[in-house]
Motif scaffolding. Sequence first.
Motif, PDB file in Angstrom:
ATOM      1  N   GLY A  38      60.098  60.814   5.519  1.00 17.54           N
ATOM      2  CA  GLY A  38      60.293  60.796   7.035  1.00 17.54           C
ATOM      3  C   GLY A  38      61.375  61.882   7.291  1.00 17.54           C
ATOM      4  N   LEU A  39      60.734  62.884   8.191  1.00 19.39           N
ATOM      5  CA  LEU A  39      61.470  63.912   8.588  1.00 19.39           C
ATOM      6  C   LEU A  39      62.514  63.391   9.579  1.00 19.39           C
ATOM      7  CD1 LEU A  39      61.731  67.185   8.486  1.00 19.39           C
ATOM      8  CD2 LEU A  39      60.351  67.207  10.612  1.00 19.39           C
ATOM      9  N   GLY A  40      63.764  63.820   9.346  1.00 19.29           N
ATOM     10  CA  GLY A  40      64.995  63.385  10.392  1.00 19.29           C
ATOM     11  C   GLY A  40      65.597  62.015   9.980  1.00 19.29           C
ATOM     12  N   THR A  41      65.114  61.484   8.983  1.00 23.54           N
ATOM     13  CA  THR A  41      65.732  59.887   8.682  1.00 23.54           C
ATOM     14  C   THR A  41      66.594  60.164   7.348  1.00 23.54           C
ATOM     15  OG1 THR A  41      64.115  59.566   7.092  1.00 23.54           O
ATOM     16  CG2 THR A  41      63.704  58.706   9.187  1.00 23.54           C
ATOM     17  N   VAL A  42      67.654  59.453   7.151  1.00 23.82           N
ATOM     18  CA  VAL A  42      68.482  59.559   6.079  1.00 23.82           C
ATOM     19  C   VAL A  42      67.672  59.355   4.826  1.00 23.82           C
ATOM     20  CG1 VAL A  42      70.546  58.993   4.957  1.00 23.82           C
ATOM     21  CG2 VAL A  42      70.491  59.221   7.282  1.00 23.82           C
ATOM     22  N   MET A  59      48.030  72.886  -6.683  1.00 24.22           N
ATOM     23  CA  MET A  59      47.021  72.283  -5.909  1.00 24.22           C
ATOM     24  C   MET A  59      47.381  70.940  -5.210  1.00 24.22           C
ATOM     25  SD  MET A  59      44.024  73.742  -8.274  1.00 24.22           S
ATOM     26  CE  MET A  59      42.432  72.999  -7.708  1.00 24.22           C
ATOM     27  N   LEU A  60      48.040  70.168  -6.075  1.00 22.89           N
ATOM     28  CA  LEU A  60      48.209  68.793  -5.593  1.00 22.89           C
ATOM     29  C   LEU A  60      49.345  69.100  -4.533  1.00 22.89           C
ATOM     30  CD1 LEU A  60      48.730  67.005  -9.293  1.00 22.89           C
ATOM     31  CD2 LEU A  60      47.118  66.500  -7.317  1.00 22.89           C
ATOM     32  N   TYR A  61      50.277  69.612  -4.747  1.00 28.41           N
ATOM     33  CA  TYR A  61      51.016  70.172  -3.498  1.00 28.41           C
ATOM     34  C   TYR A  61      50.294  70.092  -2.325  1.00 28.41           C
ATOM     35  CZ  TYR A  61      55.806  70.676  -5.147  1.00 28.41           C
ATOM     36  OH  TYR A  61      57.205  70.660  -5.871  1.00 28.41           O
ATOM     37  N   GLY A  62      49.412  71.022  -2.306  1.00 31.65           N
ATOM     38  CA  GLY A  62      48.438  71.612  -1.175  1.00 31.65           C
ATOM     39  C   GLY A  62      47.882  70.134  -0.491  1.00 31.65           C
ATOM     40  N   ALA A  63      47.151  69.542  -1.615  1.00 38.62           N
ATOM     41  CA  ALA A  63      46.587  68.323  -1.243  1.00 38.62           C
ATOM     42  C   ALA A  63      47.571  67.172  -0.499  1.00 38.62           C
ATOM     43  CB  ALA A  63      45.636  67.830  -2.382  1.00 38.62           C
ATOM     44  N   LEU A  64      48.432  67.118  -1.126  1.00 37.90           N
ATOM     45  CA  LEU A  64      49.449  65.956  -0.775  1.00 37.90           C
ATOM     46  C   LEU A  64      49.816  66.343   0.702  1.00 37.90           C
ATOM     47  CD1 LEU A  64      50.808  63.517  -1.457  1.00 37.90           C
ATOM     48  CD2 LEU A  64      52.663  65.065  -2.626  1.00 37.90           C
ATOM     49  N   PHE A  65      50.326  67.770   0.756  1.00 35.72           N
ATOM     50  CA  PHE A  65      50.829  67.937   1.940  1.00 35.72           C
ATOM     51  C   PHE A  65      49.873  67.511   3.229  1.00 35.72           C
ATOM     52  CE2 PHE A  65      54.398  71.216   2.545  1.00 35.72           C
ATOM     53  CZ  PHE A  65      55.007  70.776   3.584  1.00 35.72           C
ATOM     54  N   LEU A  66      48.496  67.976   2.899  1.00 34.79           N
ATOM     55  CA  LEU A  66      47.280  67.776   3.928  1.00 34.79           C
ATOM     56  C   LEU A  66      47.468  66.037   4.212  1.00 34.79           C
ATOM     57  CD1 LEU A  66      44.340  70.007   2.803  1.00 34.79           C
ATOM     58  CD2 LEU A  66      45.836  70.251   4.730  1.00 34.79           C
ATOM     59  N   VAL A  67      47.510  65.327   3.061  1.00 37.73           N
ATOM     60  CA  VAL A  67      47.094  64.010   3.312  1.00 37.73           C
ATOM     61  C   VAL A  67      48.323  63.446   3.984  1.00 37.73           C
ATOM     62  CG1 VAL A  67      47.389  61.892   1.995  1.00 37.73           C
ATOM     63  CG2 VAL A  67      45.855  63.512   1.034  1.00 37.73           C
ATOM     64  N   VAL A  68      49.720  63.735   3.753  1.00 37.92           N
ATOM     65  CA  VAL A  68      50.622  63.418   4.650  1.00 37.92           C
ATOM     66  C   VAL A  68      50.836  63.725   5.990  1.00 37.92           C
ATOM     67  CG1 VAL A  68      53.222  63.729   5.081  1.00 37.92           C
ATOM     68  CG2 VAL A  68      52.203  63.499   2.668  1.00 37.92           C
ATOM     69  N   ILE A  69      50.071  64.942   6.369  1.00 36.69           N
ATOM     70  CA  ILE A  69      49.916  65.406   7.788  1.00 36.69           C
ATOM     71  C   ILE A  69      48.894  64.550   8.491  1.00 36.69           C
ATOM     72  CG2 ILE A  69      49.387  67.439   9.331  1.00 36.69           C
ATOM     73  CD1 ILE A  69      52.055  67.292   7.947  1.00 36.69           C
ATOM     74  N   LEU A  70      48.027  64.145   7.597  1.00 36.32           N
ATOM     75  CA  LEU A  70      46.777  63.636   8.340  1.00 36.32           C
ATOM     76  C   LEU A  70      47.027  62.110   8.509  1.00 36.32           C
ATOM     77  CD1 LEU A  70      43.756  65.430   6.423  1.00 36.32           C
ATOM     78  CD2 LEU A  70      44.526  65.309   8.943  1.00 36.32           C
ATOM     79  N   VAL A  71      47.681  61.593   7.185  1.00 34.10           N
ATOM     80  CA  VAL A  71      47.695  60.116   7.303  1.00 34.10           C
ATOM     81  C   VAL A  71      49.002  59.393   7.730  1.00 34.10           C
ATOM     82  CG1 VAL A  71      47.562  58.063   5.871  1.00 34.10           C
ATOM     83  CG2 VAL A  71      46.056  60.032   5.419  1.00 34.10           C
ATOM     84  N   LEU A  72      50.102  60.366   7.461  1.00 32.42           N
ATOM     85  CA  LEU A  72      51.384  59.899   7.766  1.00 32.42           C
ATOM     86  C   LEU A  72      52.378  60.968   8.345  1.00 32.42           C
ATOM     87  CD1 LEU A  72      52.504  57.931   4.322  1.00 32.42           C
ATOM     88  CD2 LEU A  72      52.405  56.844   6.378  1.00 32.42           C
ATOM     89  N   PRO A  73      51.698  61.181   9.582  1.00 34.32           N
ATOM     90  CA  PRO A  73      52.478  62.623  10.034  1.00 34.32           C
ATOM     91  C   PRO A  73      54.104  62.268  10.484  1.00 34.32           C
ATOM     92  CG  PRO A  73      51.013  61.511  11.784  1.00 34.32           C
ATOM     93  CD  PRO A  73      50.804  60.766  10.348  1.00 34.32           C
ATOM     94  N   ARG A  74      54.390  61.131  10.545  1.00 35.20           N
ATOM     95  CA  ARG A  74      55.930  61.007  10.566  1.00 35.20           C
ATOM     96  C   ARG A  74      56.635  60.389   9.283  1.00 35.20           C
ATOM     97  NH1 ARG A  74      55.453  56.423  14.046  1.00 35.20           N
ATOM     98  NH2 ARG A  74      57.798  56.346  14.159  1.00 35.20           N
ATOM     99  N   GLY A  75      55.885  60.162   8.297  1.00 39.81           N
ATOM    100  CA  GLY A  75      56.238  60.039   6.978  1.00 39.81           C
ATOM    101  C   GLY A  75      56.518  58.487   6.859  1.00 39.81           C
ATOM    102  N   VAL A  76      56.958  58.163   5.484  1.00 35.27           N
ATOM    103  CA  VAL A  76      56.686  56.812   4.989  1.00 35.27           C
ATOM    104  C   VAL A  76      57.639  55.989   5.680  1.00 35.27           C
ATOM    105  CG1 VAL A  76      57.233  55.187   3.068  1.00 35.27           C
ATOM    106  CG2 VAL A  76      55.860  57.388   2.866  1.00 35.27           C
ATOM    107  N   ILE A  77      59.217  56.279   5.675  1.00 30.71           N
ATOM    108  CA  ILE A  77      60.050  55.711   6.325  1.00 30.71           C
ATOM    109  C   ILE A  77      59.855  55.172   7.857  1.00 30.71           C
ATOM    110  CG2 ILE A  77      62.655  55.314   6.567  1.00 30.71           C
ATOM    111  CD1 ILE A  77      62.291  55.291   3.892  1.00 30.71           C
TER     112      ILE A  77
END
Lengths: 276, 346
Positions: free
Chosen positions: B255-259, B288-306
């Motif tokens: 979660g960008l911008g959260t503590v 490759m996992l980094y790349g894939a994870l980045f894509l998944v985060v941006i697609l599914v959780l653009p604001r992050g988990v928190i």
Amino acid sequence: MTMTEAATAPSASPAPLLRTESVSKAFGGVQALSGASIEVGRGTIAGLIGPNGSGKTTLFNIITGYARADSGQVYLDGRRITNLPPERVFSLGIGRTFQLTRIFPTMTVFENMLIAGQHKERSWNPLARAGGAASRRHAMELLDFVGIARHAGALAQTLSYGQRKLLELAYVLVADPEIVLLDEPAGGVNPSLINTIAGKIRELNAAGKTFLIVEHNMDFVMGLCDRVMVLDYGSVIAAGPPAQVRADPRVLDAYLGTGEDDDAQDGDRGAGHEGA
Amino acid sequence: MIASGLRFGGVAALLALGIVFPLVFTNPAVTSDAIYTLIFVAAASAWNTFSGYSGYISLGHAVFFGSGAYLTGIATLDWGLTGSQVFLLLPLAGLVGAIIAVPFGLIALRVRRHTFVVITIAIFFIFQLMAYNLQSLTGGTSGLLAPTVNFAAATYNNPFYYAALVIAVAAVAVSWLIRRSRFGLQLRAIRDDEDRARGLGVRTMRVKLGAFVISAVPVAMVGGLSWYFTGLIDPSSGFDPLFDVAVALMAFLGGLGTVAGPVLGALIIEPAQQYFQGQVSAGYLFLMLYGALFLVVILVLPRGVIPTAAEQIGKWRDKRREGDGGLAGHRLAAAGAAPDRAKELA
């Protein structure tokens, strides 16, 4: 219609609070302002009108430091403030709102209020909380004044357009500026809210606040302002009490030009074009 | 009130877990992974203190990591320091990171958004090139070897672990203090609308530069620690372009911008990476996992988990409160109660 034609306050003499002197500004080949000189007397409500593209917002931008003047000067209370950066201009006492309302969407309404107050807090400690008890109370009072106090904890992006206008007005007032510049406060909001905003401005003015208002809604301007200045092609072509300006043939000419419909006479033309 | 109590309890529990961890898990392979994880908790939190709060995405924080590592390496070897003495260099590494951040920030912070990102990458490569070419200082491609450390074998990792824990806790604490401060308010105003913030008296350059300098300090410190623990630094590992990708991914995931976001992101990603690097002999799979994870985060959780989880919990809580027969309009609570909610949201 709550507007009255009672605009009788004295004109901008002897020492105007805000004054521009022959301000010129060109964007490429387009001369947005050419020698624009305006005066706003302390404690008055001044209106700045003119057809689209006449340089009203550019003049606002130059006064508030968002654009640099090619030539000419800006004075606040006799002090030269030409081309100072926006944060300096604000701390010297000029607050403004924007034509397209600009709030901080991912912060709460209350946090929006605290931003404008922070420049006065001269704490050496950067980790100090924003706003002491007094400034928090003041912020709440102002939110209450404009009628959106119950949304204080909500994210600002959840507010309606009209509420955003009210928030922007409120947070500009937080810092208690000498003069408030409003860029189309009635643009794009419903008639009852327009009356609310006009009422708030009057109330603040009665308490001594000075205003300079750019607006296309002629009823709003004519009913509210003590003095109206008309910009056309970047220079002031008329200035005076609303009734006088309204009857000025140069103003009618600038607004109506040639071949415009008569029913635009009340100045709804601009509002119609820019209200969207 | 219950929420803040829970939060305090959670933080205390996490801290206690952090302290006893190497006493419970004594396997050096596990504590080694834990050290790298704490290094990234510190780095991601520090990065977020600038990039997350201000919205200026830096891909040049590896400059501070590498500079801290080289400073620590050079000073250790020149002054002939050994054992625990080297840890005393870490504050110096942080100071050097802060000093480098001043001209770096003054240059890069003149521009915004994409241009800012590109400038940070360019400055990063300047530093990497310097590390390759200033051979008398950096050892060139062969890098700098750390001296052998004579800690007791059974608890060899523990001093490194606790040093990393201290830096990580400090970085998170600073992040939290800034988040709730006037300074943090100014940073978030810059993220939302920088020009508007200037018009309300925020001295934006000063605020941005301050955050940039503060965020450089923990990164440079863990850089120095990383050199000492790993035992080697060379230009490609000290100034590693993947460092910023990793740190940014951690912050985005949590979660960008959260503590708490960057902490959570680092706790998820770094152990996973260590695990995969251990499992797969050709360690490139994790890229490759980094790349894939980045894509998944941006697609599914653009604001992050928190933030996403907080929103869901908030909705659930609202619904339950309504179910309890509370006023449906409780959101429109009395004006006096509203600042409380503002605090809660912050």
